[in-house]
Write a protein that holds these residues in place. Structure first.
Motif, PDB file in Angstrom:
ATOM      1  N   SER A 140      65.925  88.132  47.861  1.00  0.00           N
ATOM      2  CA  SER A 140      65.386  86.834  47.496  1.00  0.00           C
ATOM      3  C   SER A 140      65.632  85.838  48.277  1.00  0.00           C
ATOM      4  O   SER A 140      66.976  85.878  48.706  1.00  0.00           O
ATOM      5  N   ILE A 141      65.049  84.643  48.729  1.00  0.00           N
ATOM      6  CA  ILE A 141      65.617  83.582  49.636  1.00  0.00           C
ATOM      7  C   ILE A 141      65.415  82.388  48.682  1.00  0.00           C
ATOM      8  O   ILE A 141      64.294  82.061  48.398  1.00  0.00           O
TER       9      ILE A 141
ATOM     10  N   LYS B  70      61.094  85.603  46.239  1.00  0.00           N
ATOM     11  CA  LYS B  70      61.339  86.857  46.158  1.00  0.00           C
ATOM     12  C   LYS B  70      60.405  87.905  46.886  1.00  0.00           C
ATOM     13  O   LYS B  70      59.299  87.868  46.736  1.00  0.00           O
ATOM     14  N   PHE B  71      61.057  88.842  47.443  1.00  0.00           N
ATOM     15  CA  PHE B  71      60.327  89.842  48.199  1.00  0.00           C
ATOM     16  C   PHE B  71      60.765  91.486  47.774  1.00  0.00           C
ATOM     17  O   PHE B  71      61.799  91.570  47.788  1.00  0.00           O
TER      18      PHE B  71
ATOM     19  N   SER C  49      70.304  80.538  50.482  1.00  0.00           N
ATOM     20  CA  SER C  49      71.110  81.743  50.250  1.00  0.00           C
ATOM     21  C   SER C  49      70.207  82.905  50.187  1.00  0.00           C
ATOM     22  O   SER C  49      68.993  82.699  49.776  1.00  0.00           O
ATOM     23  N   VAL C  50      70.822  84.080  50.544  1.00  0.00           N
ATOM     24  CA  VAL C  50      69.706  85.363  50.428  1.00  0.00           C
ATOM     25  C   VAL C  50      70.440  86.191  49.724  1.00  0.00           C
ATOM     26  O   VAL C  50      71.772  86.608  49.737  1.00  0.00           O
ATOM     27  N   SER C  51      69.690  86.795  48.571  1.00  0.00           N
ATOM     28  CA  SER C  51      70.330  87.959  47.824  1.00  0.00           C
ATOM     29  C   SER C  51      69.467  89.302  47.674  1.00  0.00           C
ATOM     30  O   SER C  51      68.294  88.928  47.853  1.00  0.00           O
ATOM     31  N   HIS C  52      70.318  90.322  47.654  1.00  0.00           N
ATOM     32  CA  HIS C  52      69.638  91.409  47.510  1.00  0.00           C
ATOM     33  C   HIS C  52      69.523  91.912  45.844  1.00  0.00           C
ATOM     34  O   HIS C  52      70.150  92.676  45.480  1.00  0.00           O
ATOM     35  N   PHE C  53      68.527  91.096  45.366  1.00  0.00           N
ATOM     36  CA  PHE C  53      68.564  90.907  43.999  1.00  0.00           C
ATOM     37  C   PHE C  53      68.352  92.064  43.159  1.00  0.00           C
ATOM     38  O   PHE C  53      68.345  92.233  41.988  1.00  0.00           O
TER      39      PHE C  53
END
Lengths: 360, 360
Positions: free
Chosen positions: A117-118, A136-137, A97-101
């Protein structure tokens, strides 16, 4: 430029010299577009969160959904997946999952929507102990004007003799931690010791130099750091950049007004305060210790391609299987032609070849 | 699939057979994402209109801005520009703009944001009389489920012996007009005469068959029609599609509830009402008379790449010039290497090659 255009080059070379428009004017327009784009990404994230959550619920009922999607991953992801990586991913990857944390779910106007975050979830496997690996990026801006994704190394608890990175990831984590704790003890924040490399960094550098990085494992990506830009530096650089942009805009407007009043005044030179406070040497040290230099590009490929396109890739995988079943004769050859890994010219495959321009 | 993945194919082939999730469920999720994406495009258009208008004002002060941008056009545009086209474009193109013309400026919630108009302004030139050529593309959905951009042929008033399409565009316009007026006189709306081709269509077909389409002029693009889907058909098809999607969703929810009540009931089969009311033959006729089959892709490339990226391409052109000036020795050779037209493998050039994954 293409030959067909070449004959007029001379006439065009000086396009900007003939106007009062400066590169900085154009760059400021681009920066305004970037701001708008960031707003749009924020809206998109907020609008699609419920859709992604519904999608996750549905696809969780499909066995091997994510391994099948990865099987069809576009070249900018596929090129980094080695055969041993895919053995692990296929047998054990249970969710992705990919989230825009950074986006606050309660106040959607806060946080940078480009930070992502992947997250990978794994079944028990013979390679490592972890069941979740999350990378996390953060989207950051540095004092010298650079902006992009930075990260921190994520350790993996490898089982004995199963480290797919051959010890590289562990060394990155160690060098990172030593760096952090020395920065803390000298009280100098993110600033690195001036006296060159730490013992851990020296060991890492030697390891990188002695290792062929060709067949580097996908899992080395978890060691990607990128430029070292702290949240504080980024906030300060962003505020400064906006302030300067507003000043330029104001000056330009007042200049335009004064020129409208009197055409005889000599125009003041533009952009005289432009700075390039590059910390090149600092960054060079960082990059020479980077085990996965394209780590940010890979994060973008997951975020903007694999994640939104997952159902498309899954469907492709199903069709591919149907095709293989029907056409068992020349199966292997064709497959290899279609998906030779690490060949960028394949980007073309992405577009459905619905029709071709007639040519003869 | 890549060889590295091949060994597990058999285990995966039946991923969907092992679940109650159907292709239709996945397609419905994708349709919901499409709706969200359309909303996002609408917001993006409304948010960026003032930025584009400011940009247009600034770049109008730069001589040859658009010719320089076209000089750096990405391969999916550049491949269609022949040497004689660029002679014309370079000497006479004064402005280019893309607008989302269906969006109502007063009520931004109306109109399809995917419909676009691409407008070229020309100085007086030796090829045609027109000073403006504007090509509109409507986003439409057909009864058989297809959705995409359709257009109408735009005539060009060529000067004597200067028609870059060798008469093709004129014939498309004539066949189109004859088709329209016969449809009107028979009162059958967009339905074409059943008795095959009109004389104008026959003439066009023969012309296409006898013309090598290899070096086809960019200006033939103004003849692109695509599928013939009227606004009425599109509205009806869209309404029907939404209705069916809602019905499926409702049925799925009630089924889930009834399954929750009693696990013993046999599940009803899904998607039994799926139709494929294709009008294949009608469409085949259309495509055999299409002089620019990729016309919709080219519209998308202008809309999503050249238009938003114009300043980036302009800057590239300036840098290229600077490079050519500095390196006058091997000028011509390098230029050809960098920009051999119509070579798709060049897509790579788009990405700034900031760094490379170490490989050896």
């Amino acid at each position: 430029m293409p030959q067909k255009f070449a004959f007029t080059t001379a006439a065009m070379a000086a396009a900007l010299e003939e106007t009062t428009v400066s590169y900085e004017d154009l760059a400021d327009i681009e920066r305004d577009f970037d701001d708008a784009e960031t707003d749009i990404i924020r809206k998109q994230v907020l609008l699609t969160v419920p859709l992604y959550s519904r999608r996750s619920k549905t696809i969780s009922q499909i066995p091997n959904f994510w391994p099948l999607v990865l099987e069809q991953a576009p070249p900018d992801i596929d090129q980094y997946i080695q055969p041993s990586d895919s053995a692990l991913l296929l047998s054990s990857l249970q969710n992705l999952s990919v989230s825009h944390f950074e986006i606050d779910s309660e106040d959607g106007s806060r946080g940078d929507p480009r930070s992502v975050s992947i997250r990978f979830e794994f079944a028990e496997n013979e390679y490592f102990e972890d069941t979740v690996l999350e990378k996390k990026f953060w989207y950051r801006r540095s004092r010298d004007g650079w902006a992009g994704l930075v990260s921190e190394p994520v350790p993996i608890k490898w089982k004995k003799d199963r480290d797919l990175t051959g010890g590289l990831l562990d060394m990155v984590v160690k060098a990172w931690e030593a760096d952090r704790s020395s920065a803390k003890s000298t009280g100098s924040g993110a600033v690195k010791p001036k006296g060159g490399l730490s013992p851990e960094q020296k060991a890492l550098k030697k390891k990188i130099e002695n290792t062929g990085m060709g067949g580097l494992s996908f899992f080395a990506w978890f060691g990607f750091i990128g430029r070292q830009v702290s949240a504080e530096e980024s906030a300060a650089a962003t505020a400064l950049e906006r302030q300067k942009r507003a000043q330029r805009e104001a000056r330009k407007n007042s200049k335009r007004k004064s020129m409208e009043r009197s055409r005889s005044s000599t125009p003041s030179s533009d952009g005289e305060e432009e700075e390039a406070a590059g910390e090149g040497s600092d960054d060079d040290v960082g990059m020479s210790l980077e085990i996965f230099p394209d780590g940010d590009d890979l994060a973008v490929a997951f975020t903007e391609d694999l994640w939104p396109g997952a159902i498309k890739y899954f469907t492709q995988a199903q069709e591919q299987d149907a095709l293989s079943d029907a056409d068992f004769e020349s199966d292997d050859d064709e497959d290899e032609d279609l998906h030779e890994p690490a060949d960028d010219s394949e980007d073309e495959d992405e577009r459905p070849a619905k029709k071709k321009q007639r040519s003869e």
